[in-house]
Scaffold this motif. Structure first.
Motif, mmCIF file in Angstrom:
data_model
loop_
_atom_site.group_PDB
_atom_site.id
_atom_site.type_symbol
_atom_site.label_atom_id
_atom_site.label_comp_id
_atom_site.label_asym_id
_atom_site.label_seq_id
_atom_site.Cartn_x
_atom_site.Cartn_y
_atom_site.Cartn_z
ATOM 1 N N THR A 1 0.835 -1.198 0.000
ATOM 2 C CA THR A 1 0.000 0.000 0.000
ATOM 3 C C THR A 1 0.870 1.249 0.000
ATOM 4 O O THR A 1 2.098 1.179 0.167
ATOM 5 N N HIS A 2 0.238 2.403 -0.132
ATOM 6 C CA HIS A 2 0.969 3.666 -0.104
ATOM 7 C C HIS A 2 1.714 3.825 1.216
ATOM 8 O O HIS A 2 2.837 4.342 1.259
ATOM 9 N N GLY A 3 1.110 3.349 2.292
ATOM 10 C CA GLY A 3 1.720 3.478 3.607
ATOM 11 C C GLY A 3 2.751 2.415 3.931
ATOM 12 O O GLY A 3 3.405 2.472 4.976
ATOM 13 N N GLY A 4 2.905 1.419 3.039
ATOM 14 C CA GLY A 4 3.945 0.420 3.243
ATOM 15 C C GLY A 4 3.478 -0.923 3.771
ATOM 16 O O GLY A 4 4.313 -1.808 4.026
ATOM 17 N N THR A 5 2.187 -1.113 3.934
ATOM 18 C CA THR A 5 1.687 -2.423 4.360
ATOM 19 C C THR A 5 1.817 -3.407 3.209
ATOM 20 O O THR A 5 1.455 -3.093 2.079
ATOM 21 N N THR A 6 2.332 -4.593 3.512
ATOM 22 C CA THR A 6 2.594 -5.578 2.465
ATOM 23 C C THR A 6 1.777 -6.850 2.659
ATOM 24 O O THR A 6 1.348 -7.174 3.775
ATOM 25 N N ASN A 7 1.591 -7.549 1.570
ATOM 26 C CA ASN A 7 0.917 -8.846 1.586
ATOM 27 C C ASN A 7 1.576 -9.720 0.524
ATOM 28 O O ASN A 7 1.877 -9.234 -0.576
ATOM 29 N N TYR A 8 1.811 -10.994 0.857
ATOM 30 C CA TYR A 8 2.505 -11.906 -0.039
ATOM 31 C C TYR A 8 1.727 -13.192 -0.257
ATOM 32 O O TYR A 8 1.002 -13.660 0.628
ATOM 33 N N ALA A 9 1.923 -13.780 -1.418
ATOM 34 C CA ALA A 9 1.450 -15.138 -1.642
ATOM 35 C C ALA A 9 2.247 -16.072 -0.736
ATOM 36 O O ALA A 9 3.439 -15.840 -0.483
ATOM 37 N N ASP B 1 8.960 -15.034 2.784
ATOM 38 C CA ASP B 1 10.323 -15.269 3.302
ATOM 39 C C ASP B 1 11.356 -15.398 2.197
ATOM 40 O O ASP B 1 12.545 -15.595 2.494
ATOM 41 N N ARG B 2 10.938 -15.292 0.935
ATOM 42 C CA ARG B 2 11.900 -15.308 -0.179
ATOM 43 C C ARG B 2 11.859 -14.010 -0.988
ATOM 44 O O ARG B 2 12.886 -13.563 -1.492
ATOM 45 N N PHE B 3 10.659 -13.436 -1.142
ATOM 46 C CA PHE B 3 10.487 -12.224 -1.933
ATOM 47 C C PHE B 3 10.196 -11.050 -1.000
ATOM 48 O O PHE B 3 9.547 -11.220 0.039
ATOM 49 N N THR B 4 10.646 -9.868 -1.407
ATOM 50 C CA THR B 4 10.377 -8.649 -0.647
ATOM 51 C C THR B 4 9.930 -7.558 -1.599
ATOM 52 O O THR B 4 10.636 -7.233 -2.554
ATOM 53 N N ILE B 5 8.749 -6.987 -1.321
ATOM 54 C CA ILE B 5 8.254 -5.877 -2.114
ATOM 55 C C ILE B 5 8.516 -4.580 -1.361
ATOM 56 O O ILE B 5 8.407 -4.529 -0.121
ATOM 57 N N SER B 6 8.889 -3.539 -2.100
ATOM 58 C CA SER B 6 9.120 -2.226 -1.505
ATOM 59 C C SER B 6 8.746 -1.164 -2.525
ATOM 60 O O SER B 6 8.479 -1.485 -3.691
ATOM 61 N N ARG B 7 8.720 0.080 -2.103
ATOM 62 C CA ARG B 7 8.381 1.156 -3.028
ATOM 63 C C ARG B 7 9.049 2.444 -2.579
ATOM 64 O O ARG B 7 9.327 2.641 -1.393
#
Length: 121
Positions: free
Chosen positions: A52-60, A65-71
Motif C-alpha cells: 500500500t501507499h503506507g507500506g503495508t505488504t501482503n505476499y502469496a 520469506d523469499r520475496f520482498t516488495i518495496s516502493r
C-alpha cells in the motif's frame, strides 16, 4: 497519460536472485497500492505481492520469506527483490497499480507490459 514500465527480468539459476522494478510515469497525482502478479501459459494470473501507499505488504504463501516488495513514493517506483528462486517461480511478472491522475483526478488501474523471469540450471 500514465504508463508503467517494468525491468529486471531474466534467466537465473535456482537459488539465485533477481530484482524487478516498476516505474510509473506521467500525469500522476497519487498512487494507491502497487503490486506484482505472475502468469504462466495456461494458468490464471496470480498475486505475488502487494504494497500500500503506507507500506503495508501482503505476499502469496509460496513466496513468503523469499520475496520482498518495496516502493519509493518519491519516484513512483515499486521493487520486487526475489531471493532463493525456484524453477516454479518461472513466469511472466506483471506490475499493477491504481492511482489518481492530476486534475481532474481521474482514477486509473494500470498493468505493465510484463517481464519474463526464468529459473533454470
Amino acid at each position: 497519460q500514465v504508463q508503467l514500465v517494468e525491468s529486471g527480468g531474466g534467466l537465473v539459476q535456482p537459488g539465485g536472485s533477481l530484482r524487478l522494478s516498476c516505474e510509473a510515469s506521467g500525469s500522476i497525482f497519487s498512487i494507491n497500492k502497487m503490486g506484482w502478479y505472475r502468469q504462466v501459459p495456461g494458468k490464471e494470473r496470480e498475486l505475488v505481492a502487494v504494497i500500500t501507499h503506507g507500506g503495508t505488504t501482503n505476499y502469496a504463501e509460496s513466496v513468503k520469506d523469499r520475496f520482498t516488495i518495496s516502493r519509493d513514493n518519491t519516484i513512483y517506483t515499486a521493487y520486487l527483490q526475489m531471493d532463493s528462486l525456484k524453477p516454479e517461480d518461472t513466469a511472466t511478472y506483471y506490475c499493477n497499480t491504481d492511482l489518481y491522475s492530476t486534475p481532474p483526478y481521474k482514477y486509473l488501474e494500470l498493468w505493465g507490459q510484463g517481464t519474463l523471469v526464468a529459473v533454470s540450471s
